[in-house]
Design a protein around this motif. Structure first.
Motif, PDB file in Angstrom:
ATOM      1  N   GLU A  87       0.850  -1.169   0.000  1.00 58.42           N
ATOM      2  CA  GLU A  87       0.000   0.000   0.000  1.00 58.42           C
ATOM      3  C   GLU A  87       0.893   1.229   0.000  1.00 58.42           C
ATOM      4  O   GLU A  87       1.716   1.388   0.873  1.00 58.42           O
ATOM      5  CB  GLU A  87      -0.899   0.051   1.248  1.00 58.42           C
ATOM      6  N   ARG A  88       0.762   2.069  -0.990  1.00 58.14           N
ATOM      7  CA  ARG A  88       1.530   3.290  -1.007  1.00 58.14           C
ATOM      8  C   ARG A  88       0.731   4.361  -1.724  1.00 58.14           C
ATOM      9  O   ARG A  88       0.055   4.071  -2.713  1.00 58.14           O
ATOM     10  CB  ARG A  88       2.890   3.101  -1.682  1.00 58.14           C
ATOM     11  N   PRO A  89       0.761   5.611  -1.249  1.00 56.85           N
ATOM     12  CA  PRO A  89       0.048   6.679  -1.919  1.00 56.85           C
ATOM     13  C   PRO A  89       0.623   6.915  -3.306  1.00 56.85           C
ATOM     14  O   PRO A  89       1.828   6.863  -3.499  1.00 56.85           O
ATOM     15  CB  PRO A  89       0.281   7.894  -1.013  1.00 56.85           C
ATOM     16  N   SER A  90      -0.229   7.120  -4.272  1.00 61.78           N
ATOM     17  CA  SER A  90       0.203   7.326  -5.642  1.00 61.78           C
ATOM     18  C   SER A  90      -0.414   8.590  -6.205  1.00 61.78           C
ATOM     19  O   SER A  90      -1.564   8.918  -5.924  1.00 61.78           O
ATOM     20  CB  SER A  90      -0.200   6.128  -6.510  1.00 61.78           C
ATOM     21  N   ALA A  91       0.348   9.287  -7.025  1.00 61.87           N
ATOM     22  CA  ALA A  91      -0.152  10.518  -7.625  1.00 61.87           C
ATOM     23  C   ALA A  91      -1.293  10.232  -8.587  1.00 61.87           C
ATOM     24  O   ALA A  91      -2.082  11.111  -8.923  1.00 61.87           O
ATOM     25  CB  ALA A  91       0.979  11.233  -8.354  1.00 61.87           C
ATOM     26  N   ASN A  92      -1.416   8.964  -9.042  1.00 64.77           N
ATOM     27  CA  ASN A  92      -2.453   8.609 -10.018  1.00 64.77           C
ATOM     28  C   ASN A  92      -3.639   7.904  -9.388  1.00 64.77           C
ATOM     29  O   ASN A  92      -4.526   7.432 -10.086  1.00 64.77           O
ATOM     30  CB  ASN A  92      -1.840   7.697 -11.096  1.00 64.77           C
ATOM     31  N   SER A 104      -4.587  18.165   5.500  1.00 60.82           N
ATOM     32  CA  SER A 104      -4.065  18.618   4.222  1.00 60.82           C
ATOM     33  C   SER A 104      -4.357  20.091   4.065  1.00 60.82           C
ATOM     34  O   SER A 104      -5.240  20.645   4.718  1.00 60.82           O
ATOM     35  CB  SER A 104      -4.702  17.832   3.067  1.00 60.82           C
ATOM     36  N   ASN A 105      -3.595  20.739   3.192  1.00 64.18           N
ATOM     37  CA  ASN A 105      -3.872  22.141   2.938  1.00 64.18           C
ATOM     38  C   ASN A 105      -4.746  22.269   1.695  1.00 64.18           C
ATOM     39  O   ASN A 105      -5.187  21.279   1.116  1.00 64.18           O
ATOM     40  CB  ASN A 105      -2.563  22.930   2.795  1.00 64.18           C
ATOM     41  N   ASN A 106      -4.997  23.476   1.263  1.00 60.45           N
ATOM     42  CA  ASN A 106      -5.922  23.695   0.152  1.00 60.45           C
ATOM     43  C   ASN A 106      -5.398  23.154  -1.172  1.00 60.45           C
ATOM     44  O   ASN A 106      -6.151  22.981  -2.111  1.00 60.45           O
ATOM     45  CB  ASN A 106      -6.216  25.195   0.014  1.00 60.45           C
ATOM     46  N   ASN A 107      -4.100  22.890  -1.244  1.00 58.94           N
ATOM     47  CA  ASN A 107      -3.520  22.372  -2.476  1.00 58.94           C
ATOM     48  C   ASN A 107      -3.545  20.846  -2.532  1.00 58.94           C
ATOM     49  O   ASN A 107      -3.055  20.253  -3.480  1.00 58.94           O
ATOM     50  CB  ASN A 107      -2.066  22.863  -2.619  1.00 58.94           C
ATOM     51  N   GLY A 108      -4.108  20.209  -1.480  1.00 59.35           N
ATOM     52  CA  GLY A 108      -4.205  18.755  -1.488  1.00 59.35           C
ATOM     53  C   GLY A 108      -2.896  18.072  -1.172  1.00 59.35           C
ATOM     54  O   GLY A 108      -2.679  16.953  -1.584  1.00 59.35           O
ATOM     55  N   THR A 109      -1.993  18.735  -0.462  1.00 60.63           N
ATOM     56  CA  THR A 109      -0.728  18.133  -0.076  1.00 60.63           C
ATOM     57  C   THR A 109      -0.672  18.013   1.438  1.00 60.63           C
ATOM     58  O   THR A 109      -1.407  18.678   2.153  1.00 60.63           O
ATOM     59  CB  THR A 109       0.460  18.984  -0.567  1.00 60.63           C
ATOM     60  N   ALA A 110       0.202  17.132   1.917  1.00 63.96           N
ATOM     61  CA  ALA A 110       0.307  16.911   3.358  1.00 63.96           C
ATOM     62  C   ALA A 110       0.719  18.194   4.066  1.00 63.96           C
ATOM     63  O   ALA A 110       1.647  18.871   3.653  1.00 63.96           O
ATOM     64  CB  ALA A 110       1.318  15.804   3.635  1.00 63.96           C
ATOM     65  N   ALA A 111      -0.005  18.524   5.135  1.00 59.83           N
ATOM     66  CA  ALA A 111       0.298  19.741   5.880  1.00 59.83           C
ATOM     67  C   ALA A 111       1.521  19.555   6.768  1.00 59.83           C
ATOM     68  O   ALA A 111       2.155  20.541   7.142  1.00 59.83           O
ATOM     69  CB  ALA A 111      -0.908  20.140   6.721  1.00 59.83           C
ATOM     70  N   ARG A 112       1.835  18.324   7.126  1.00 59.54           N
ATOM     71  CA  ARG A 112       3.002  18.030   7.958  1.00 59.54           C
ATOM     72  C   ARG A 112       3.846  16.973   7.269  1.00 59.54           C
ATOM     73  O   ARG A 112       3.330  16.153   6.504  1.00 59.54           O
ATOM     74  CB  ARG A 112       2.563  17.515   9.331  1.00 59.54           C
ATOM     75  N   PRO A 113       5.159  16.960   7.533  1.00 60.87           N
ATOM     76  CA  PRO A 113       6.000  15.891   6.977  1.00 60.87           C
ATOM     77  C   PRO A 113       5.530  14.528   7.467  1.00 60.87           C
ATOM     78  O   PRO A 113       4.888  14.414   8.511  1.00 60.87           O
ATOM     79  CB  PRO A 113       7.396  16.230   7.525  1.00 60.87           C
ATOM     80  N   LEU A 114       5.849  13.494   6.719  1.00 61.15           N
ATOM     81  CA  LEU A 114       5.475  12.137   7.087  1.00 61.15           C
ATOM     82  C   LEU A 114       6.691  11.382   7.601  1.00 61.15           C
ATOM     83  O   LEU A 114       7.819  11.581   7.146  1.00 61.15           O
ATOM     84  CB  LEU A 114       4.890  11.397   5.890  1.00 61.15           C
ATOM     85  N   ALA A 140       3.014  10.820  -4.288  1.00 56.12           N
ATOM     86  CA  ALA A 140       2.354  12.111  -4.158  1.00 56.12           C
ATOM     87  C   ALA A 140       2.646  12.724  -2.802  1.00 56.12           C
ATOM     88  O   ALA A 140       2.581  13.941  -2.633  1.00 56.12           O
ATOM     89  CB  ALA A 140       0.843  11.942  -4.339  1.00 56.12           C
ATOM     90  N   PHE A 141       2.970  11.882  -1.818  1.00 56.05           N
ATOM     91  CA  PHE A 141       3.231  12.339  -0.463  1.00 56.05           C
ATOM     92  C   PHE A 141       4.544  11.723   0.025  1.00 56.05           C
ATOM     93  O   PHE A 141       4.551  10.687   0.686  1.00 56.05           O
ATOM     94  CB  PHE A 141       2.081  11.952   0.471  1.00 56.05           C
ATOM     95  N   PRO A 142       5.677  12.328  -0.304  1.00 57.13           N
ATOM     96  CA  PRO A 142       6.966  11.783   0.102  1.00 57.13           C
ATOM     97  C   PRO A 142       7.142  11.775   1.612  1.00 57.13           C
ATOM     98  O   PRO A 142       6.570  12.598   2.326  1.00 57.13           O
ATOM     99  CB  PRO A 142       7.980  12.721  -0.571  1.00 57.13           C
ATOM    100  N   VAL A 143       7.933  10.823   2.089  1.00 54.43           N
ATOM    101  CA  VAL A 143       8.189  10.641   3.514  1.00 54.43           C
ATOM    102  C   VAL A 143       9.538  11.255   3.861  1.00 54.43           C
ATOM    103  O   VAL A 143      10.530  11.029   3.169  1.00 54.43           O
ATOM    104  CB  VAL A 143       8.168   9.145   3.883  1.00 54.43           C
ATOM    105  N   SER A 144       9.576  12.022   4.952  1.00 53.54           N
ATOM    106  CA  SER A 144      10.798  12.737   5.345  1.00 53.54           C
ATOM    107  C   SER A 144      11.643  11.989   6.364  1.00 53.54           C
ATOM    108  O   SER A 144      12.859  12.173   6.415  1.00 53.54           O
ATOM    109  CB  SER A 144      10.435  14.113   5.919  1.00 53.54           C
ATOM    110  N   TYR A 145      10.994  11.164   7.204  1.00 52.25           N
ATOM    111  CA  TYR A 145      11.715  10.507   8.303  1.00 52.25           C
ATOM    112  C   TYR A 145      11.445   9.007   8.295  1.00 52.25           C
ATOM    113  O   TYR A 145      10.334   8.559   7.994  1.00 52.25           O
ATOM    114  CB  TYR A 145      11.291  11.087   9.656  1.00 52.25           C
ATOM    115  N   LEU A 146      12.463   8.259   8.648  1.00 58.05           N
ATOM    116  CA  LEU A 146      12.351   6.805   8.760  1.00 58.05           C
ATOM    117  C   LEU A 146      12.591   6.431  10.218  1.00 58.05           C
ATOM    118  O   LEU A 146      13.675   6.660  10.764  1.00 58.05           O
ATOM    119  CB  LEU A 146      13.391   6.140   7.859  1.00 58.05           C
ATOM    120  N   ILE A 147      11.548   5.898  10.870  1.00 55.98           N
ATOM    121  CA  ILE A 147      11.636   5.471  12.261  1.00 55.98           C
ATOM    122  C   ILE A 147      11.808   3.950  12.270  1.00 55.98           C
ATOM    123  O   ILE A 147      10.885   3.217  11.915  1.00 55.98           O
ATOM    124  CB  ILE A 147      10.378   5.872  13.068  1.00 55.98           C
TER     125      ILE A 147
END
Length: 222
Positions: A87-92, A104-114, A140-147
């Motif tokens: 399962e992964r978010p896809s731009a399509n 999310s913000n008005n542009n449909g992007t994540a409001a906070r890093p993932l 579509a929603f890149p991840v910034s941190y790996l825990i």
């Protein structure tokens, strides 16, 4: 005399102190934040963590807010191969865009890093980071941190400083990596699993009920 020469050649005490001070300053300059905590925002839950000695460098005593997610990937939870992402978010994919994000913000992007929670094992820490970077290229929603949580029994689980492959730290990895104990990973994963279950036994997307966290590094290590 020989004795006089030895006395004259002996370093002065202030010279020794200067060298010691220089060495301490050099260690501070070369050090990077290595230990701190991961807190669950809005709760009293806080867990010890350590940062890797490569990848994005966390600033000392700075708070990094993110939404923690995990992928439904029970067959291979190690995140060592991009093809293993079930399962992964896809731009399509309209069903895995802003509509399933917790915020999310008005542009449909994540409001906070993932931030992505995965298990230790299966491959090196560097390979996990590179797998995430490959994933980010088409997400579509890149991840910034790996825990990364430990996979050893509770009794032997301990915090470590995650290392890289080769002699020198790779300069191209822009992911922030944090390590947590087995017990911490279990607690966070159970909370994520509970949020992704819609009550009818079906699984929702990995972004459907992320956990807000805060990463803070407050200790240095060379």
């Amino acid at each position: 005399s020989v004795r006089a020469y030895r006395l004259a050649a002996k370093p002065k005490p202030h010279h020794d102190r200067s060298l010691m001070l220089y060495a301490v300053l050099l260690l501070v300059l070369l050090a990077r934040p290595s230990a701190g905590k991961i807190s669950v925002t809005g709760t009293s839950f806080s867990f010890e963590s350590t940062a890797a000695n490569f990848g994005m460098e966390f600033e000392l005593d700075k708070d990094y807010d993110a939404d923690l997610i995990s992928f439904d990937n029970e067959d291979n939870p190690y995140f060592c191969n991009r093809r293993e992402l079930d399962e992964r978010p896809s731009a399509n994919d309209n069903e895995t865009t802003a509509s399933v994000l917790p915020s999310s913000n008005n542009n449909g992007t994540a409001a906070r890093p993932l931030a992505l929670l995965v298990s230790r094992g299966g491959c090196s820490f560097e390979e996990k980071a590179r797998t995430l970077m490959k994933y980010n290229e088409n997400s579509a929603f890149p991840v910034s941190y790996l825990i990364i949580h430990d996979n050893r029994p509770f009794a032997t689980s301990r915090l470590i400083i995650m290392g890289h492959e080769g002699e020198s730290p790779p300069k191209d990895i822009n992911i922030g990596l944090n390590f947590i104990r087995t017990s911490t990973g279990l607690i966070l994963q159970k909370a994520l699993d509970a949020g992704q279950d819609n009550g009818g036994g079906e699984r929702r997307g990995p972004l459907s009920n992320a956990i807000p966290i805060r990463i803070t590094m407050d200790k240095l290590s060379p």
